[in-house]
Design a protein around this motif. Sequence first.
Motif, PDB file in Angstrom:
ATOM      1  N   GLU A 170      32.607  40.441  29.501  1.00  0.00           N
ATOM      2  CA  GLU A 170      31.513  41.383  29.259  1.00  0.00           C
ATOM      3  C   GLU A 170      31.544  42.545  30.245  1.00  0.00           C
ATOM      4  O   GLU A 170      31.334  43.701  29.862  1.00  0.00           O
ATOM      5  N   GLU A 171      31.821  42.252  31.511  1.00  0.00           N
ATOM      6  CA  GLU A 171      31.908  43.326  32.516  1.00  0.00           C
ATOM      7  C   GLU A 171      33.017  44.314  32.150  1.00  0.00           C
ATOM      8  O   GLU A 171      32.834  45.524  32.243  1.00  0.00           O
ATOM      9  N   ALA A 172      34.170  43.782  31.754  1.00  0.00           N
ATOM     10  CA  ALA A 172      35.306  44.645  31.418  1.00  0.00           C
ATOM     11  C   ALA A 172      34.993  45.511  30.202  1.00  0.00           C
ATOM     12  O   ALA A 172      35.283  46.720  30.198  1.00  0.00           O
ATOM     13  N   LEU A 173      34.415  44.909  29.181  1.00  0.00           N
ATOM     14  CA  LEU A 173      34.084  45.675  27.977  1.00  0.00           C
ATOM     15  C   LEU A 173      33.082  46.779  28.289  1.00  0.00           C
ATOM     16  O   LEU A 173      33.245  47.918  27.843  1.00  0.00           O
ATOM     17  N   ARG A 174      32.052  46.446  29.057  1.00  0.00           N
ATOM     18  CA  ARG A 174      31.041  47.455  29.399  1.00  0.00           C
ATOM     19  C   ARG A 174      31.635  48.575  30.259  1.00  0.00           C
ATOM     20  O   ARG A 174      31.324  49.752  30.057  1.00  0.00           O
ATOM     21  N   GLU A 175      32.489  48.184  31.213  1.00  0.00           N
ATOM     22  CA  GLU A 175      33.114  49.192  32.073  1.00  0.00           C
ATOM     23  C   GLU A 175      33.927  50.186  31.256  1.00  0.00           C
ATOM     24  O   GLU A 175      33.980  51.380  31.568  1.00  0.00           O
ATOM     25  N   MET A 176      34.553  49.699  30.191  1.00  0.00           N
ATOM     26  CA  MET A 176      35.374  50.551  29.338  1.00  0.00           C
ATOM     27  C   MET A 176      34.555  51.302  28.300  1.00  0.00           C
ATOM     28  O   MET A 176      35.097  52.096  27.531  1.00  0.00           O
ATOM     29  N   GLY A 177      33.259  51.016  28.211  1.00  0.00           N
ATOM     30  CA  GLY A 177      32.406  51.702  27.256  1.00  0.00           C
ATOM     31  C   GLY A 177      32.411  51.089  25.876  1.00  0.00           C
ATOM     32  O   GLY A 177      31.950  51.708  24.908  1.00  0.00           O
ATOM     33  N   PHE A 178      32.931  49.870  25.742  1.00  0.00           N
ATOM     34  CA  PHE A 178      32.909  49.176  24.452  1.00  0.00           C
ATOM     35  C   PHE A 178      31.577  48.455  24.274  1.00  0.00           C
ATOM     36  O   PHE A 178      30.912  48.106  25.253  1.00  0.00           O
ATOM     37  N   GLU A 179      31.218  48.213  23.034  1.00  0.00           N
ATOM     38  CA  GLU A 179      29.992  47.504  22.709  1.00  0.00           C
ATOM     39  C   GLU A 179      30.199  46.009  22.973  1.00  0.00           C
ATOM     40  O   GLU A 179      31.274  45.480  22.731  1.00  0.00           O
ATOM     41  N   ILE A 212      42.845  49.209  18.595  1.00  0.00           N
ATOM     42  CA  ILE A 212      42.831  49.599  19.991  1.00  0.00           C
ATOM     43  C   ILE A 212      44.194  50.179  20.356  1.00  0.00           C
ATOM     44  O   ILE A 212      45.240  49.670  19.933  1.00  0.00           O
ATOM     45  N   SER A 213      44.181  51.251  21.104  1.00  0.00           N
ATOM     46  CA  SER A 213      45.438  51.869  21.529  1.00  0.00           C
ATOM     47  C   SER A 213      46.077  51.031  22.634  1.00  0.00           C
ATOM     48  O   SER A 213      45.390  50.255  23.327  1.00  0.00           O
ATOM     49  N   CYS A 214      47.352  51.214  22.828  1.00  0.00           N
ATOM     50  CA  CYS A 214      48.055  50.515  23.902  1.00  0.00           C
ATOM     51  C   CYS A 214      47.459  50.894  25.254  1.00  0.00           C
ATOM     52  O   CYS A 214      47.236  50.032  26.106  1.00  0.00           O
ATOM     53  N   GLY A 215      47.182  52.156  25.437  1.00  0.00           N
ATOM     54  CA  GLY A 215      46.605  52.619  26.704  1.00  0.00           C
ATOM     55  C   GLY A 215      45.252  51.983  26.981  1.00  0.00           C
ATOM     56  O   GLY A 215      44.980  51.529  28.096  1.00  0.00           O
ATOM     57  N   ALA A 216      44.387  51.932  25.964  1.00  0.00           N
ATOM     58  CA  ALA A 216      43.069  51.320  26.145  1.00  0.00           C
ATOM     59  C   ALA A 216      43.200  49.823  26.381  1.00  0.00           C
ATOM     60  O   ALA A 216      42.452  49.246  27.174  1.00  0.00           O
ATOM     61  N   ALA A 217      44.159  49.177  25.722  1.00  0.00           N
ATOM     62  CA  ALA A 217      44.375  47.744  25.930  1.00  0.00           C
ATOM     63  C   ALA A 217      44.789  47.468  27.373  1.00  0.00           C
ATOM     64  O   ALA A 217      44.297  46.522  28.002  1.00  0.00           O
ATOM     65  N   LEU A 218      45.663  48.310  27.914  1.00  0.00           N
ATOM     66  CA  LEU A 218      46.096  48.136  29.305  1.00  0.00           C
ATOM     67  C   LEU A 218      44.951  48.402  30.285  1.00  0.00           C
ATOM     68  O   LEU A 218      44.809  47.693  31.286  1.00  0.00           O
ATOM     69  N   GLU A 219      44.120  49.400  29.980  1.00  0.00           N
ATOM     70  CA  GLU A 219      42.958  49.677  30.830  1.00  0.00           C
ATOM     71  C   GLU A 219      41.963  48.518  30.779  1.00  0.00           C
ATOM     72  O   GLU A 219      41.344  48.177  31.787  1.00  0.00           O
ATOM     73  N   LEU A 220      41.809  47.914  29.609  1.00  0.00           N
ATOM     74  CA  LEU A 220      40.908  46.779  29.464  1.00  0.00           C
ATOM     75  C   LEU A 220      41.423  45.576  30.258  1.00  0.00           C
ATOM     76  O   LEU A 220      40.643  44.859  30.888  1.00  0.00           O
ATOM     77  N   ILE A 221      42.739  45.393  30.275  1.00  0.00           N
ATOM     78  CA  ILE A 221      43.347  44.330  31.097  1.00  0.00           C
ATOM     79  C   ILE A 221      42.998  44.576  32.570  1.00  0.00           C
ATOM     80  O   ILE A 221      42.584  43.658  33.285  1.00  0.00           O
ATOM     81  N   ALA A 222      43.153  45.805  33.029  1.00  0.00           N
ATOM     82  CA  ALA A 222      42.867  46.129  34.430  1.00  0.00           C
ATOM     83  C   ALA A 222      41.391  45.909  34.757  1.00  0.00           C
ATOM     84  O   ALA A 222      41.049  45.378  35.820  1.00  0.00           O
ATOM     85  N   ALA A 223      40.495  46.289  33.844  1.00  0.00           N
ATOM     86  CA  ALA A 223      39.064  46.086  34.063  1.00  0.00           C
ATOM     87  C   ALA A 223      38.735  44.593  34.119  1.00  0.00           C
ATOM     88  O   ALA A 223      37.929  44.153  34.948  1.00  0.00           O
ATOM     89  N   ALA A 224      39.359  43.807  33.269  1.00  0.00           N
ATOM     90  CA  ALA A 224      39.130  42.359  33.270  1.00  0.00           C
ATOM     91  C   ALA A 224      39.700  41.717  34.537  1.00  0.00           C
ATOM     92  O   ALA A 224      39.083  40.810  35.112  1.00  0.00           O
ATOM     93  N   ARG A 225      40.860  42.192  34.974  1.00  0.00           N
ATOM     94  CA  ARG A 225      41.453  41.680  36.216  1.00  0.00           C
ATOM     95  C   ARG A 225      40.512  41.921  37.387  1.00  0.00           C
ATOM     96  O   ARG A 225      40.284  41.042  38.220  1.00  0.00           O
ATOM     97  N   ALA A 226      39.928  43.114  37.460  1.00  0.00           N
ATOM     98  CA  ALA A 226      39.001  43.452  38.539  1.00  0.00           C
ATOM     99  C   ALA A 226      37.742  42.583  38.470  1.00  0.00           C
ATOM    100  O   ALA A 226      37.246  42.116  39.502  1.00  0.00           O
TER     101      ALA A 226
END
Length: 145
Positions: A134-143, A14-28
């Motif tokens: 699960e919400e964060a992963l789906r929001e980011m388009g991960f399986e 996972i890229s640093c950028g995607a990891a940070l976006e995933l953190i933000a999605a999980a926070r939300a």
Amino acid sequence: MTSTPAKSVSTPNISCGAALELIAAARAAAKRLGVDMAVAVTDTGGHLRAFERADHAPFLVAEVAINKAWTAASFGRPTHVWNEIVQSPEVSPLNHHPRMTALGGGYPVVENGQVIGGLGLSGGSSAQDQQAAEEALREMGFEVK
């Protein structure tokens, strides 16, 4: 002519950028649930890539979130499945590994069928941690496995 076997392999991470976006999605997602959480993202080797602990989340949840992400990345399975798996005598010694975490809220980060990291959330109930992950992963388009 014989071919020489490769001495190294390329591992997607996972890229640093995607990891940070995933953190933000999980926070939300945690905010929608009304829960203060810690969120950790690791690479495929279980090394911390990004981390955040909400202001009012207990300090213990930080270590738990990191270990959930480590466990999920290590085995490519969500952490909530491990309570059942470790009942088997062949794998029960894993219960004693200090980082092994069999609480809900840890998921492998999967892209195109390949594990590229781990996600761990801690701070709510296991069900809340799982839901937010699960919400964060789906929001980011991960399986979601």
